[in-house]
Design a protein around this motif. Sequence first.
Motif, PDB file in Angstrom:
ATOM      1  N   LEU A 175      46.785 -52.747  -0.768  1.00 18.79           N
ATOM      2  CA  LEU A 175      47.073 -51.568  -1.584  1.00 18.79           C
ATOM      3  C   LEU A 175      45.763 -50.840  -1.850  1.00 18.79           C
ATOM      4  CD1 LEU A 175      49.459 -53.203  -4.224  1.00 18.79           C
ATOM      5  CD2 LEU A 175      50.123 -51.816  -2.291  1.00 18.79           C
ATOM      6  N   LEU A 176      45.709 -49.579  -1.525  1.00 17.78           N
ATOM      7  CA  LEU A 176      44.476 -48.818  -1.732  1.00 17.78           C
ATOM      8  C   LEU A 176      44.475 -48.158  -3.112  1.00 17.78           C
ATOM      9  CD1 LEU A 176      44.073 -47.192   1.799  1.00 17.78           C
ATOM     10  CD2 LEU A 176      42.809 -49.097   0.853  1.00 17.78           C
ATOM     11  N   GLU A 186      56.565 -47.387  -8.691  1.00 20.53           N
ATOM     12  CA  GLU A 186      56.201 -48.699  -9.248  1.00 20.53           C
ATOM     13  C   GLU A 186      56.279 -49.726  -8.124  1.00 20.53           C
ATOM     14  OE1 GLU A 186      58.646 -49.923 -12.661  1.00 20.53           O
ATOM     15  OE2 GLU A 186      58.669 -51.908 -11.733  1.00 20.53           O
ATOM     16  N   VAL A 187      55.311 -50.597  -8.080  1.00 25.23           N
ATOM     17  CA  VAL A 187      55.357 -51.670  -7.077  1.00 25.23           C
ATOM     18  C   VAL A 187      56.269 -52.753  -7.645  1.00 25.23           C
ATOM     19  CG1 VAL A 187      54.009 -53.322  -5.725  1.00 25.23           C
ATOM     20  CG2 VAL A 187      53.048 -51.100  -6.277  1.00 25.23           C
ATOM     21  N   ALA A 188      57.487 -52.776  -7.155  1.00 27.06           N
ATOM     22  CA  ALA A 188      58.477 -53.690  -7.718  1.00 27.06           C
ATOM     23  C   ALA A 188      58.178 -55.135  -7.360  1.00 27.06           C
ATOM     24  CB  ALA A 188      59.870 -53.318  -7.217  1.00 27.06           C
ATOM     25  N   HIS A 189      57.735 -55.349  -6.126  1.00 29.84           N
ATOM     26  CA  HIS A 189      57.456 -56.725  -5.688  1.00 29.84           C
ATOM     27  C   HIS A 189      56.438 -56.678  -4.565  1.00 29.84           C
ATOM     28  CE1 HIS A 189      58.907 -60.863  -4.313  1.00 29.84           C
ATOM     29  NE2 HIS A 189      58.318 -60.988  -5.479  1.00 29.84           N
ATOM     30  N   VAL A 190      55.499 -57.568  -4.588  1.00 30.82           N
ATOM     31  CA  VAL A 190      54.504 -57.575  -3.523  1.00 30.82           C
ATOM     32  C   VAL A 190      54.127 -59.012  -3.159  1.00 30.82           C
ATOM     33  CG1 VAL A 190      52.652 -57.175  -5.229  1.00 30.82           C
ATOM     34  CG2 VAL A 190      52.214 -56.713  -2.834  1.00 30.82           C
ATOM     35  N   THR A 191      54.195 -59.287  -1.875  1.00 26.83           N
ATOM     36  CA  THR A 191      53.761 -60.590  -1.349  1.00 26.83           C
ATOM     37  C   THR A 191      52.835 -60.329  -0.164  1.00 26.83           C
ATOM     38  OG1 THR A 191      55.552 -60.762   0.240  1.00 26.83           O
ATOM     39  CG2 THR A 191      56.002 -61.643  -1.954  1.00 26.83           C
ATOM     40  N   LYS A 192      52.427 -61.413   0.500  1.00 28.40           N
ATOM     41  CA  LYS A 192      51.534 -61.277   1.646  1.00 28.40           C
ATOM     42  C   LYS A 192      52.204 -60.489   2.775  1.00 28.40           C
ATOM     43  CE  LYS A 192      48.104 -64.776   2.680  1.00 28.40           C
ATOM     44  NZ  LYS A 192      47.873 -66.142   3.106  1.00 28.40           N
ATOM     45  N   ASN A 216      44.672 -56.891  -4.255  1.00 30.60           N
ATOM     46  CA  ASN A 216      44.627 -57.247  -2.823  1.00 30.60           C
ATOM     47  C   ASN A 216      44.177 -58.691  -2.619  1.00 30.60           C
ATOM     48  OD1 ASN A 216      45.598 -54.850  -1.694  1.00 30.60           O
ATOM     49  ND2 ASN A 216      43.631 -53.847  -1.985  1.00 30.60           N
ATOM     50  N   GLY A 240      48.191 -65.368  -1.623  1.00 33.93           N
ATOM     51  CA  GLY A 240      49.618 -65.758  -1.605  1.00 33.93           C
ATOM     52  C   GLY A 240      50.281 -65.706  -2.955  1.00 33.93           C
ATOM     53  N   ILE A 241      49.706 -64.950  -3.869  1.00 36.45           N
ATOM     54  CA  ILE A 241      50.324 -64.845  -5.202  1.00 36.45           C
ATOM     55  C   ILE A 241      51.374 -63.734  -5.165  1.00 36.45           C
ATOM     56  CG2 ILE A 241      49.900 -64.347  -7.645  1.00 36.45           C
ATOM     57  CD1 ILE A 241      47.002 -65.310  -7.164  1.00 36.45           C
ATOM     58  N   GLN A 242      52.527 -64.054  -5.708  1.00 40.38           N
ATOM     59  CA  GLN A 242      53.576 -63.026  -5.791  1.00 40.38           C
ATOM     60  C   GLN A 242      53.335 -62.158  -7.014  1.00 40.38           C
ATOM     61  OE1 GLN A 242      57.681 -63.966  -5.669  1.00 40.38           O
ATOM     62  NE2 GLN A 242      57.392 -65.539  -4.119  1.00 40.38           N
ATOM     63  N   LEU A 243      53.445 -60.871  -6.835  1.00 42.37           N
ATOM     64  CA  LEU A 243      53.273 -59.946  -7.960  1.00 42.37           C
ATOM     65  C   LEU A 243      54.515 -59.067  -8.044  1.00 42.37           C
ATOM     66  CD1 LEU A 243      49.656 -58.720  -7.121  1.00 42.37           C
ATOM     67  CD2 LEU A 243      50.249 -60.614  -8.612  1.00 42.37           C
ATOM     68  N   TRP A 244      54.871 -58.692  -9.236  1.00 34.75           N
ATOM     69  CA  TRP A 244      55.983 -57.746  -9.376  1.00 34.75           C
ATOM     70  C   TRP A 244      55.804 -56.886 -10.644  1.00 34.75           C
ATOM     71  CZ3 TRP A 244      56.406 -62.976 -10.124  1.00 34.75           C
ATOM     72  CH2 TRP A 244      56.890 -63.419 -11.348  1.00 34.75           C
ATOM     73  N   ASP A 245      56.613 -55.850 -10.691  1.00 31.31           N
ATOM     74  CA  ASP A 245      56.556 -54.866 -11.781  1.00 31.31           C
ATOM     75  C   ASP A 245      55.132 -54.341 -12.003  1.00 31.31           C
ATOM     76  OD1 ASP A 245      59.231 -55.247 -12.046  1.00 31.31           O
ATOM     77  OD2 ASP A 245      59.111 -56.543 -13.803  1.00 31.31           O
ATOM     78  N   LEU A 246      54.549 -53.926 -10.885  1.00 32.88           N
ATOM     79  CA  LEU A 246      53.150 -53.473 -10.922  1.00 32.88           C
ATOM     80  C   LEU A 246      53.129 -51.979 -11.234  1.00 32.88           C
ATOM     81  CD1 LEU A 246      50.626 -54.609  -8.252  1.00 32.88           C
ATOM     82  CD2 LEU A 246      50.479 -52.353  -9.233  1.00 32.88           C
ATOM     83  N   THR A 247      52.532 -51.613 -12.351  1.00 39.06           N
ATOM     84  CA  THR A 247      52.434 -50.189 -12.742  1.00 39.06           C
ATOM     85  C   THR A 247      51.028 -49.891 -13.237  1.00 39.06           C
ATOM     86  OG1 THR A 247      53.259 -50.798 -14.906  1.00 39.06           O
ATOM     87  CG2 THR A 247      54.851 -49.802 -13.395  1.00 39.06           C
ATOM     88  N   ARG A 248      50.646 -48.679 -13.084  1.00 38.90           N
ATOM     89  CA  ARG A 248      49.328 -48.275 -13.599  1.00 38.90           C
ATOM     90  C   ARG A 248      49.482 -47.983 -15.097  1.00 38.90           C
ATOM     91  NH1 ARG A 248      44.370 -46.655 -11.922  1.00 38.90           N
ATOM     92  NH2 ARG A 248      44.781 -46.957  -9.722  1.00 38.90           N
ATOM     93  N   PHE A 252      45.886 -51.888 -14.574  1.00 39.81           N
ATOM     94  CA  PHE A 252      47.240 -52.135 -14.052  1.00 39.81           C
ATOM     95  C   PHE A 252      47.940 -53.136 -14.948  1.00 39.81           C
ATOM     96  CE2 PHE A 252      45.535 -50.911  -9.787  1.00 39.81           C
ATOM     97  CZ  PHE A 252      46.457 -49.925  -9.514  1.00 39.81           C
ATOM     98  N   ILE A 285      47.009 -60.939  -3.519  1.00 41.21           N
ATOM     99  CA  ILE A 285      48.046 -60.960  -2.471  1.00 41.21           C
ATOM    100  C   ILE A 285      47.589 -61.842  -1.313  1.00 41.21           C
ATOM    101  CG2 ILE A 285      49.239 -59.525  -0.764  1.00 41.21           C
ATOM    102  CD1 ILE A 285      49.057 -57.250  -2.900  1.00 41.21           C
ATOM    103  N   ARG A 286      46.333 -61.721  -0.941  1.00 45.23           N
ATOM    104  CA  ARG A 286      45.820 -62.536   0.181  1.00 45.23           C
ATOM    105  C   ARG A 286      45.864 -64.023  -0.142  1.00 45.23           C
ATOM    106  NH1 ARG A 286      42.270 -58.278   1.361  1.00 45.23           N
ATOM    107  NH2 ARG A 286      40.545 -59.123   0.141  1.00 45.23           N
ATOM    108  N   GLU A 333      42.508 -52.386  -7.925  1.00 44.98           N
ATOM    109  CA  GLU A 333      43.237 -52.550  -6.654  1.00 44.98           C
ATOM    110  C   GLU A 333      42.687 -53.741  -5.866  1.00 44.98           C
ATOM    111  OE1 GLU A 333      42.280 -49.592  -7.745  1.00 44.98           O
ATOM    112  OE2 GLU A 333      43.976 -48.212  -7.581  1.00 44.98           O
ATOM    113  N   VAL A 347      47.271 -47.211  -6.528  1.00 47.06           N
ATOM    114  CA  VAL A 347      48.627 -47.248  -7.087  1.00 47.06           C
ATOM    115  C   VAL A 347      48.668 -46.305  -8.284  1.00 47.06           C
ATOM    116  CG1 VAL A 347      50.389 -48.695  -8.155  1.00 47.06           C
ATOM    117  CG2 VAL A 347      48.961 -49.639  -6.357  1.00 47.06           C
TER     118      VAL A 347
END
Lengths: 396, 84
Positions: free
Chosen positions: B35-36, B60-66, A25, A31-39, A45, A28-29, A21, B38
Motif C-alpha cells: 500500500l503506497l 476504507e481498507v476492509a481487509h488486507v493480507t499478503k 506494508n 503475514g499479519i491480517q489487518l482489517w478496517d483500515l482507515t486514515r 491510521f 502485511i509482509r 504506510e 491510504v
Amino acid sequence: MKILPYCFGYVQIEVRGACPEKWINIAIRRGIQLWDLTRSGNDAFRLCLPLRSYRKNTRSICKKVGCRTRVLQRKGFPFFVRRFKYRKALAISILLACALVGLLSSMVWSVELVPGEGVTRENLLAAEKILGQTGVRPGVFLQTVHTREVASAILQDQKDLSWVLVRRKGTKIYVEMEGGVQTAPEVPSNAPCDLAAPKDFELVKCTVFRGTPLYKVGEIVHRGQVVVSGLEQGLRASAEVEGRTWYTVRVPVQEAVEQIEKTGRSQTRSAFFLFGLKIPLPSKTWLPWCKKDFGANCTKTTEVKYWSFPNGTRLPLGVTYTKEIETKVALRELDGGEALAYARIQGMHLLDEKVPDTAEILSTASSVKRLENGTQVYEITAECLERINMKIVDKL
Amino acid sequence: MMEHILGVPTEQVLSLPSVRLVGDRKVEICNYKGLLSVGEKSICIATRAGNLVLEGNRLEVAHVTKEYVTICGTIRRIYYEDHL
C-alpha cells in the motif's frame, strides 16, 4: 463481526508516525491480517489486528519504521472473559444458566394428544395410560422417547384406532390419532356349514342368503339348535338373524349396607411441580390426623394449574392442589323402601353390563321373590331385540 | 504465449494484479506489492503492472493480507498512475 478474530481476541490500534504506510506494508509482509483500515489523520491510521500478532510483532515494526502505536479498543472473547476475573459468582451463574438451558431443551416439556375423527374419550384415556407406561411424560429426555414404538404400542392396544403418529416438535411430543376399525382381511371359505343359535331367542326376522331355514318367525329357538342348514346340501349357510332375547339378573335385598361417609375433616395440600418432579409446599391447613391414618380412608381430588404464556402455550411447571377428604366406612340399616331401591339400582347396573351394546331394550319387568332359604331377591328381566351372531357349525 | 500453451491464467504466471470489482462498492485486488497511500478519497496500491489508483468516497481498507487487499467504499475511478 468476524467470528475467528472475535474468538481469539483482537485490538484496534492507531499507528502514528512519519510514514505509517511503511508500518502497514511490513505488517502485511510478516503475514499479519489487518482489517478496517482507515486514515485518522495526516500521519495516522486506525486498524484492527489479531491480539497475538499485536503482541508478537508491533514493537519490532515500530522500532524499524519509527512509528508509535496506541491501543484504542480491545475486543473479543478473551477480553470478555477477563471481565469476570473478579466476578466468579456471575461467571458461575452464566455457566449454570447455559447448562440449564441445554438441559431443559433436551427434555420433554409437554405431551399433547391430538384426536382426529372418530377418536373417543376412552381412546384418549387409554392412550394417556400407555404413554405413562412407556415413560413418555414431561421431564424425560427427548432421546429416550422412541416414537415408533410408542405409536405401535398405542395402536396395538386400541383396536378401534386406525392410525397413530407420535412425533417430536421442539420440546413437545404430539400424539396424533385417527379413529376407525382395523379389519383383518377376511379369509374366504367355501367349506359347507350350518348356522346354530348361540343362545335362546324368539325368531323375529331371518334373511337367508344361502341354505335352508329350519324355523319360522315367532318360534322359540334354543341354544345350540340349527337355524339355517347348509351341510346337507353341501352349502355354506349364510343368513342375517334378528331375535327377541331376555336377560335376567337377581340381586339380594340387603337390610344394611356399608357406606362411605365423610367425617367432616378435610385439607388442601399444594405442591409445586417442575416436569415430573413434585415439591410439596407448606400448607396452612396441615392437620395432624393426616400423618397418622391418612391415606387409607380418604377421597382425593387433584387440580393442576399449569403456568402458561399469554398465547396459551403451557409450561411444564405449575402448582397442584390436592383436596383430601377424610372418610369412614359405616354400616347403615335400610328400611323396606330403601332396601328395594338400593337393590334396583344394583340390578340395573348389572343388567347394563349384561345386555350387549347392539341390543335394543324393548321392556323391563321387575319383581321381588323370596327364595327357599328365606332371602329376598330383586329380579329384573329385560326384553331385547338384537341381531344374533350365529354360530358356525361346519362338522356333522 | 507460454501461458496459453500451459493453460495457466496470465496473472498467475506473470504475477500481474487481478482486480475484481463488485458494483461500485467493493474492489478485491490480488497479487499486489504494497500500500503506497491510504486516504478517504484515494488509495494507491503498488503492483507489478504499476501503481493502481482507486478514487472514490469513504474508502476504507476492509481487509488486507499478503495475497489480497479488499477495499470498500464508493468507487468512482480505477486507473494505473503511470499509464494516464
